[in-house]
Scaffold this motif. Structure first.
Motif, PDB file in Angstrom:
ATOM      1  N   LYS A  22       0.837  -1.209   0.000  1.00 47.12           N
ATOM      2  CA  LYS A  22       0.000   0.000   0.000  1.00 47.12           C
ATOM      3  C   LYS A  22       0.865   1.250   0.000  1.00 47.12           C
ATOM      4  O   LYS A  22       0.580   2.224  -0.710  1.00 47.12           O
ATOM      5  CB  LYS A  22      -0.934  -0.012   1.209  1.00 47.12           C
ATOM      6  N   SER A  23       1.933   1.249   0.791  1.00 46.26           N
ATOM      7  CA  SER A  23       2.839   2.394   0.823  1.00 46.26           C
ATOM      8  C   SER A  23       3.544   2.570  -0.525  1.00 46.26           C
ATOM      9  O   SER A  23       3.710   3.692  -1.011  1.00 46.26           O
ATOM     10  CB  SER A  23       3.879   2.211   1.928  1.00 46.26           C
ATOM     11  N   ALA A  69       2.341   1.628  -3.398  1.00 46.50           N
ATOM     12  CA  ALA A  69       1.345   2.091  -4.365  1.00 46.50           C
ATOM     13  C   ALA A  69       1.199   3.610  -4.315  1.00 46.50           C
ATOM     14  O   ALA A  69       1.092   4.275  -5.358  1.00 46.50           O
ATOM     15  CB  ALA A  69      -0.004   1.421  -4.085  1.00 46.50           C
ATOM     16  N   ASP A 116      -2.075   0.949  -8.363  1.00 45.78           N
ATOM     17  CA  ASP A 116      -2.889   0.254  -7.373  1.00 45.78           C
ATOM     18  C   ASP A 116      -1.991  -0.700  -6.583  1.00 45.78           C
ATOM     19  O   ASP A 116      -0.818  -0.909  -6.926  1.00 45.78           O
ATOM     20  CB  ASP A 116      -4.068  -0.479  -8.027  1.00 45.78           C
ATOM     21  N   VAL A 117      -2.541  -1.274  -5.520  1.00 45.19           N
ATOM     22  CA  VAL A 117      -1.735  -2.098  -4.623  1.00 45.19           C
ATOM     23  C   VAL A 117      -1.201  -3.362  -5.304  1.00 45.19           C
ATOM     24  O   VAL A 117      -0.013  -3.682  -5.176  1.00 45.19           O
ATOM     25  CB  VAL A 117      -2.531  -2.444  -3.349  1.00 45.19           C
TER      26      VAL A 117
END
Length: 278
Positions: A75-76, A78, A84-85
């Protein structure tokens, strides 16, 4: 890699760095750095004969959510990469996997040693070579290789540097994310991938001169990156440089009978006459 269907394919490359072996000038000079460059074999379909950084296309299995991992989470990544993730996870995995496939250098460690700076991982043994070949022929996944050995991908050893898109009109087009990483202690790159006939450590300050003189054919992203590394001067300078990851797509123009890559900033790079990117 994914099948070539004419679309822009996601890819990742790693700018592998190490402290300069000669050191700086003077007793208190900051040590410089060297960058690993590999010359692609003449038979390659993309950029034959050009000096490049290790890397390649994203494989579908690079997005595996079970991949053992430390450092910034997908997530970081992304948020940093602007994807996107799942794509962020795949790009980081592809960067580490392709570097291992092409050089034998593995940006991974045992999880309990994740905080240690000095560690050695010997990937030159026969069992490691079988794993590397299994990744290349896709009989093994990167998740399987790391999990069975109790290792974790060290995403904190990577730093996002840039994003380049192959210009329109080229037969093979890539959306390539560039990462920088320092050579892990105790590891050394080897000529093992089969896609290169020469690999060498080079001073970024010299690369531009060699390219301009026609002795080191390179595409625009490689030359531009080496210029940026020269401006950073040291490994500490590279890691402290703030980078905004935005797509850079050169425009191909023919000027005075020669093909040039013109960046959105207006900076232009003549393509080596002996390198075809189509």
């Amino acid at each position: 890699m994914l099948e070539d269907n004419g679309a822009v394919r996601p890819a990742a490359t790693v700018i592998l760095l190490r402290p300069a072996t000669g050191g700086g000038e003077g007793a208190h000079a900051e040590p410089g750095m060297e960058v690993l460059l590999m010359r692609r074999v003449p038979s390659m379909g993309f950029a034959p004969g050009a000096f490049v950084f290790p890397g390649g296309g994203v494989d579908a299995r690079d997005a595996d959510g079970d991949l053992p991992w430390t450092g910034p989470d997908p997530k970081s990544w992304a948020a940093k990469l602007g994807t996107d993730v799942p794509m962020a996870r795949a790009l980081v995995c592809a960067a580490v996997r392709e570097t291992f496939e092409e050089t034998g250098v593995l940006l991974a460690s045992e999880p309990e040693r994740a905080e240690e700076k000095l560690l050695t991982l010997d990937t030159t043994t026969e069992d490691w070579e079988q794993d590397r070949l299994g990744l290349i022929d896709r009989t093994r996944s990167f998740t399987e290789v790391l999990s069975e050995r109790g290792l974790v991908l060290r995403s904190e050893w990577l730093r996002a540097w840039s994003r380049w898109i192959t210009p329109e009109g080229q037969k093979r087009r890539y959306d390539t994310f560039f990462f920088v990483a320092e050579l892990p202690p105790g590891q050394n790159p080897r000529d093992v991938g089969g896609e290169a006939d020469l690999s060498q450590w080079s001073d970024p300050a010299v690369v531009g001169e060699e390219w301009f003189a026609g002795r080191m054919p390179m595409l625009a992203p490689t030359v531009a990156t080496c210029v940026e590394l020269e401006q950073a001067r040291t490994l500490e300078g590279v890691w402290s440089t703030e980078r905004d990851i935005v797509p850079i797509e050169p425009e191909m123009r023919e000027i005075d009978g020669r093909l040039w890559a013109v960046l959105p900033s207006g900076t232009s790079f003549p393509l080596p006459e002996n390198v075809s990117v189509s």
